[in-house]
Design an enzyme around this catalytic site. Structure first.
Site, PDB file in Angstrom:
ATOM      1  N   TRP A 410      25.494  -8.520  38.682  1.00 20.60           N
ATOM      2  CA  TRP A 410      26.611  -8.616  39.624  1.00 20.60           C
ATOM      3  C   TRP A 410      26.599  -7.469  40.626  1.00 20.60           C
ATOM      4  O   TRP A 410      27.321  -7.492  41.616  1.00 20.60           O
ATOM      5  CB  TRP A 410      27.932  -8.606  38.859  1.00 20.60           C
ATOM      6  CG  TRP A 410      28.278  -7.263  38.248  1.00 20.60           C
ATOM      7  CD1 TRP A 410      27.471  -6.471  37.479  1.00 20.60           C
ATOM      8  CD2 TRP A 410      29.512  -6.557  38.388  1.00 20.60           C
ATOM      9  NE1 TRP A 410      28.122  -5.314  37.121  1.00 20.60           N
ATOM     10  CE2 TRP A 410      29.384  -5.348  37.660  1.00 20.60           C
ATOM     11  CE3 TRP A 410      30.702  -6.819  39.041  1.00 20.60           C
ATOM     12  CZ2 TRP A 410      30.405  -4.406  37.575  1.00 20.60           C
ATOM     13  CZ3 TRP A 410      31.730  -5.883  38.939  1.00 20.60           C
ATOM     14  CH2 TRP A 410      31.569  -4.695  38.214  1.00 20.60           C
ATOM     15  N   ASP A 411      25.756  -6.462  40.366  1.00 20.69           N
ATOM     16  CA  ASP A 411      25.654  -5.300  41.247  1.00 20.69           C
ATOM     17  C   ASP A 411      25.479  -5.725  42.704  1.00 20.69           C
ATOM     18  O   ASP A 411      26.065  -5.142  43.622  1.00 20.69           O
ATOM     19  CB  ASP A 411      24.438  -4.446  40.861  1.00 20.69           C
ATOM     20  CG  ASP A 411      24.476  -3.949  39.433  1.00 20.69           C
ATOM     21  OD1 ASP A 411      24.996  -4.679  38.569  1.00 20.69           O
ATOM     22  OD2 ASP A 411      23.967  -2.854  39.177  1.00 20.69           O
ATOM     23  N   GLU A 537      32.166  -2.297  29.956  1.00 20.79           N
ATOM     24  CA  GLU A 537      31.351  -2.708  28.816  1.00 20.79           C
ATOM     25  C   GLU A 537      31.657  -1.926  27.551  1.00 20.79           C
ATOM     26  O   GLU A 537      30.979  -2.090  26.537  1.00 20.79           O
ATOM     27  CB  GLU A 537      29.868  -2.600  29.193  1.00 20.79           C
ATOM     28  CG  GLU A 537      29.498  -3.570  30.303  1.00 20.79           C
ATOM     29  CD  GLU A 537      28.101  -3.372  30.834  1.00 20.79           C
ATOM     30  OE1 GLU A 537      27.423  -2.413  30.386  1.00 20.79           O
ATOM     31  OE2 GLU A 537      27.673  -4.159  31.700  1.00 20.79           O
ATOM     32  N   LYS A 648      33.791   2.564  30.245  1.00 22.46           N
ATOM     33  CA  LYS A 648      32.511   2.832  30.880  1.00 22.46           C
ATOM     34  C   LYS A 648      32.624   2.588  32.382  1.00 22.46           C
ATOM     35  O   LYS A 648      32.166   3.381  33.194  1.00 22.46           O
ATOM     36  CB  LYS A 648      31.415   1.941  30.291  1.00 22.46           C
ATOM     37  CG  LYS A 648      30.030   2.223  30.870  1.00 22.46           C
ATOM     38  CD  LYS A 648      28.987   1.255  30.310  1.00 22.46           C
ATOM     39  CE  LYS A 648      27.619   1.533  30.947  1.00 22.46           C
ATOM     40  NZ  LYS A 648      26.656   0.444  30.661  1.00 22.46           N
ATOM     41  N   GLN A 649      33.224   1.453  32.761  1.00 22.57           N
ATOM     42  CA  GLN A 649      33.442   1.119  34.164  1.00 22.57           C
ATOM     43  C   GLN A 649      34.929   1.134  34.494  1.00 22.57           C
ATOM     44  O   GLN A 649      35.765   0.834  33.635  1.00 22.57           O
ATOM     45  CB  GLN A 649      32.879  -0.267  34.496  1.00 22.57           C
ATOM     46  CG  GLN A 649      31.396  -0.252  34.821  1.00 22.57           C
ATOM     47  CD  GLN A 649      30.542  -0.674  33.649  1.00 22.57           C
ATOM     48  OE1 GLN A 649      31.020  -0.711  32.523  1.00 22.57           O
ATOM     49  NE2 GLN A 649      29.286  -0.986  33.890  1.00 22.57           N
TER      50      GLN A 649
END
Length: 834
Positions: A410-411, A537, A648-649
């Protein structure tokens, strides 16, 4: 959009007084504080606004420098290994999409798990040009160097090196080399190598080689600068079988040609090289070739003052089905054109290409030269990752390294497409067409997951799911909405209706169908999406993840609106779309109903949006902040991480950026206050969006702090894995942080707006945008904004809420209100608001 029914978390205009004044104080924890930015040694990496330079071959860890000095065009990439080929961590020449497949062994199998892994593999390496003077090899790590400078120039994408070497016999040797992967000739790499002995004569041998490193051994490998061994899901898998089966091995009258077929994937590749040797000295030439290597060796007795110059042209062609023999013929044609044109012309057209790119994409800051250098390094990497990707996707590491196995995530849509959409929209269109071409396989994947429509794979090269760990992979259904969001943003910025009608609408319809079948209407009428993983994640397989639901809601509404507008054209094409996609008004109405009833969770007591339905009930991570065990995923069992409030994000923060018009400023501030200290910095995808939202809500100190970390992710190896390749998503995020964060640019429903927040450390930020064919340059300072309409139609936008029109060819300067005039502290900001 219509909010969800009362009591289930509508997007409010305001929030109550229950918001804690400072949630960091409440919890006494700030997990992101561990991530310190290493200092860049400016004595060996001098600041240069247009080049990345090293003045010592040991200036950076070897693997990191290989990444930093890679040259690429989105299709072909060559890591920055020394020409002599010695002392390397990862020799790498990569072709986008060229991969091998392998069977995934699951410890405990289950229906629908990914079956076939995909790994980008090394193409035959043509970079190596070895030199011997008096039979002494040049090896940079031990050589007596009187002068050394290597640089990659952002203005033309050429890697240049100049070395003055004193041999063990005391002879002085001057070496100049260059390496370029062409932006104009997609399949071509151009290398030059010059040797001069200014004082004394000596026998010189130059050995130009092609090596199948995928299946061969690297006799000069080095552990210096290599990542620590052990488990790390960010790295590529190793393959135990022979990967490249020889199909063609020929000397075609000066061209050395190698052709191979991948053992499992069946992909084919051909590589051919041509040499041009120029000197006034006498030269003898020999050559040899076998299945896995070839050499052209020049023997000369160098005379002082005379130059030995080797030009090496290399061509690469790959295919999923075309035989290697035909690809070899294509390579020969590529080399023939290149020889006719010559190196000077190839370099000139490369410079012309980059001149045009920078005219559309440059971002300038009035600040330290080091900052400008780092900004352009990031933007340059976006060009290298995307320009000639074309029929392929844009991998997480581009074609600069093997990290993440060369997969597409998805980056691209979330971090890279915004840059491409507003600077070089043709590249954005190519990236979206790649997803369209993957649609049939996404439909097949949806059937495996028992949903309708299409479900795009979380990580892939060939369109099939390659994520063996479904909790943090396949469960990230939000990729469907990420693709739809990027598509709609592209449409807003370009008005490319033909693409929407021919291809885009298929993607919107099929992704919308997936959401309706994945979610369900509860007894209270609300639409729920359960059992998914959001961008974070460290929190997996949850119910009503805020990011997923907010983006799915947008996906559903966008699909309904797109169908309605195509039908309103009245040109008959809507009837064909209905037949092709088997769609009717009842289904479209169901999308709208699901969107209007979507659960967007909200906690009245804390005044924040929970990341998911149960997130706030978890224990806050309370590990020692000085604990060096980072990233957490390499040191803690997933179950330990999953049961805590630790990120994490920046999940919710990202939602507030992408869907910013659905959250009030007060909500953004409260959510940022809550989630920023819980975000570890373990992902390079977080700092850029944290910077953007911090700037928007006026927390300029935090905005600048996050930006500084993101800016040098690869230059300072902030995350310790730059060896594996450029963090392409982070480079795209740097552009967004500059333009959307400090420049305050937003595009909601195609309406461009600006509300700048220029850091106190800078005097101004200047950036370029292309919107519906109109090219503008925007300069923001602490007190004013200047918009130059360089060409195209009149440019309409809003500045701090006020409508503005800038006629074509004209310039408009406006004063900004006090809020944007300085990077205020929180106390100063509160005083201004009072």
């Amino acid at each position: 959009m219509t909010p969800v029914p009362p009591g289930r978390g509508p997007v409010h205009d305001t929030i109550g007084q229950s918001v804690p004044g400072n949630i960091r104080t409440t919890y006494g924890v700030n997990l992101r504080s561990h991530l310190e930015v290493p200092e860049i040694n400016r004595s060996t990496h001098p600041a240069d606004p247009w080049r990345w330079v090293e003045t010592n071959p040991k200036a950076s860890p070897l693997g990191v420098s290989e990444t930093q000095f890679a040259v690429a065009n989105g299709y072909l990439g060559m890591r920055g290994n020394p020409e002599e080929g010695r002392d390397s961590v990862h020799h790498g020449t990569f072709v986008n999409g060229f991969h091998e497949t392998w069977h995934i062994q699951h410890a405990e199998d289950a229906y629908g798990l990914a079956r076939e892994g995909q790994t980008m593999i090394q193409a035959p390496d043509t970079k190596t040009i070895r030199i011997y003077v008096d039979d002494e090899p040049l090896r940079l790590s031990v050589a007596d160097l009187e002068h050394y400078e290597r640089s990659i120039d952002f203005r033309d994408g050429v890697l240049r090196r100049e070395v003055v070497w004193r041999t063990p016999a005391g002879k002085k040797v001057v070496i100049r080399s260059s390496r370029m992967v062409s932006m104009v000739e997609k399949h071509l790499a151009v290398m030059t190598y010059e040797i001069e002995l200014p004082d004394e004569p000596a026998p010189v041998v130059i050995s130009s080689q092609v090596l199948n490193r995928q299946d061969g051994e690297n006799e000069y490998s080095s552990s210096e600068g290599a990542p620590a061994q052990g488990f790390d899901p960010r790295r590529a898998e190793g393959l135990e079988h022979r990967v490249l089966d020889p199909q063609v091995t020929e000397d075609q009258g000066g061209y050395h040609v190698h052709g191979y077929r991948c053992a499992n994937s069946g992909m084919t590749i051909a590589v051919a090289v041509d040499h041009i040797f120029e000197t006034e000295d006498d030269v003898a030439m020999s050559h040899e070739i076998d299945d896995d290597s070839s050499k052209v060796v020049y023997h000369a007795h160098a005379t002082p003052g005379r130059v030995l110059k080797l030009t090496k042209l290399a061509a690469y062609h790959t295919s999923e089905v075309v035989p290697a023999r035909e690809l070899a013929d294509r390579c020969s044609r590529t080399l023939g054109r290149a020889r006719v044109r010559g190196v000077e012309d190839l370099h000139r057209t490369q410079r012309d290409w980059y001149d045009h790119f920078w005219d559309r994409a440059d971002v300038e800051v009035e600040g330290p030269a080091e900052t400008q250098q780092a900004i352009r390094f990031n933007l340059f990497q976006l060009a290298q990752a995307s320009a000639r990707a074309e029929y392929n996707g844009i991998a997480a590491k581009g074609v600069t390294g093997s990290g993440y196995s060369g997969h597409y995530f998805w980056d691209t849509e979330t971090y890279v497409l915004p840059f491409l959409t507003y600077t070089v929209p043709r590249f954005a269109r190519n990236a979206l067409r790649f997803r369209y071409n993957m649609l049939d396989k996404a439909r097949e994947r949806a059937k495996y997951l028992s949903v309708n429509g299409a479900l795009y794979p979380w990580r892939t090269i060939n369109g099939e799911e390659a994520s063996a760990y479904y909790e943090a992979g396949t469960a990230q259904y939000h990729i469907n909405a990420d693709i739809a969001h990027a598509l709609i943003k592209y449409l807003w910025a370009t008005e490319d209706q033909e693409f929407m009608i021919r291809e885009g609408v298929d993607m919107l319809v099929e992704t919308a169908r997936m959401w309706v079948s994945l979610g369900f209407f509860a007894d209270d009428g609300c639409f729920n999406i359960h059992g998914v993983t959001g961008p974070d994640e460290y929190t997996t397989v949850v119910d009503n993840n805020l990011f997923t639901n907010a983006m799915a809601r947008f996906n559903l509404v966008a699909a309904a609106i797109a169908c309605k507008r195509i039908a309103e054209l009245g040109d008959g094409r809507w009837a064909g779309i209905c037949r092709r996609l088997k769609i009717d008004d009842g289904e479209i109405a169901e999308w709208r109903r699901a969107a209007e009833s979507m659960v967007i969770a909200y906690d009245e007591e804390l005044g924040v949006h929970p990341q998911d339905q149960d997130f706030l009930a978890k224990e806050v991570w309370d590990q020692d902040l000085e604990d060096p065990r980072r990233p957490l995923l390499l040191h803690f069992h997933p179950l330990v991480i999953y049961r805590h409030q630790v990120l994490k994000q920046a999940d919710v923060v990202l939602a507030m950026f992408l869907r910013g018009d659905e959250f009030s400023e007060a909500e953004k501030r409260a959510n940022f206050e809550y989630y920023d200290p819980l975000t570890t910095g373990d992902s390079t995808l977080s700092a850029v969006v944290q910077s953007i939202i911090a700037a928007e809500i006026g927390y300029c100190d935090e905005a600048f702090e996050h930006f500084q970390k993101a800016l040098v992710v690869d230059l300072a190896d902030v995350h310790g894995n730059a060896t594996d390749g450029i963090h392409v998503a982070s480079t795209g995020g740097v552009w967004s942080a500059l333009v959307s964060g400090f420049g305050g640019m937003r595009d909601y429903r195609g309406d461009i707006s600006f509300d700048p927040r220029v850091p106190a450390e800078w005097g101004a930020v200047t950036f370029r945008l292309t919107v519906r064919g109109t090219h503008v340059r925007v300069r923001c300072t602490h007190t004013e904004i200047t918009i130059d309409n360089l060409n195209g139609a009149d440019f309409e936008c809003t500045v701090q809420g006020q409508p503005v029109t800038v006629p074509a060819g004209q310039t408009l300067t406006l004063e900004l209100d006090e809020r944007a005039r300085a990077c205020l502290s929180r106390a100063e900001l509160a005083a201004v608001e009072r």
